[in-house]
Design an enzyme around this catalytic site. Sequence first.
Site: not given
Length: 370
Positions: A37, A82, A85-86, A101, A133-134, A163, A199, A305
């Site tokens: 993707t 791993l 979608e993140s 996913t 993830t955290d 997740k 970021l 949001p």
Amino acid sequence: MQSVLITGGAGFIGQNLVHAWRAAQPADRLTIVDAMTYAANVRSLEPLIADRSIEFVKGDIGDAALMQRLFDEHKFSRVAHLAAESHVDRSISDPEAFLQTNVLGTFTLLKTALDFWRAAAMLDTARFLHVSTDEVYGSLGPADPAFTESSPYRPNSPYAASKASSDHLVRAFVATYGMPALITNCSNNYGPYQHPEKLIPLMIIHALEGKPLPVYGDGSNVRDWLHVSDHCDALMNVIERGRTGETYNVGGGNERNNRDVVGLICDTIDAAFASDTRLAARFPTCPAAAAGSCRTLITYVTDRPGHDHRYAIDATKLATELGSRCKVDFERGLKQTVQWYLDHETWWRDVTSGAYKAWIDKNYGFRRAV
């Protein structure tokens, strides 16, 4: 020697893990599956594909027939999962893709692995590592203790919820079927090959191009930054030495608010231009090209949001049980990351063409300055 499946291996963490695994365990047979993707990029893996150090398969983990065929063919004894979608912002605009996913795809992969390992009498020797993830833990206040493996799940975005759901599926397969699985929950990663929607690469590339650096809200949101090389070392340690059925938190121990992170990126780029006069010709619209500061590009925009205020990871369990500790401090890691993007302009210019530009316009174009 192990036969290893790495899903999402063309993603940011995935491709770093492929290189780390290949270097640490050269005898292992690696098969990489990625749906390719928008955030995937196979370029760094091409030399390994060309010399047959790895096998690369373009495919979806939700494709049960494909997963079964690969397990039958390669008889995987290790799965590092791993594929996901993140990106939180994308999960807000298109949550369905994250459910497909992260939840249904994970279920398909779990079931395929379980069925194969049962039939092959491999449940006692195989390992399935689910990388999470955290963000599943929600948000912390300024004085709250860091997340531990026993922290309650309180996801605040569709991404985090997807997740969390996949984490629960893994735990259920362990408890119900005896699946030899482990879970890791990591803090924010950074380093080479990260897609520019995130970021740190977003700010680096925008600064080099003289574009505004959009910071959500007042920039006080705090993240614990983990260099991807430290994360990959921890993942390889957990899959081989961790206790099946357990969760291990992986953190960098580098809490920084977004305002300070962006400021440090600007200062690092300014210093790079001051020490290398050739950069001004390559990036003439960057303020540092005229001996100015990239900090002038910082723009505070309306918040997204459900923006969690703070994440922090307590990685004591990982350190005490498995001896894994982070080696890369944030300032050094960030300087190396900025330099990587300076050295790999062709890579990120290719990534930032077309669809990426449309995404930036969609996600940031409507946000007003604050």
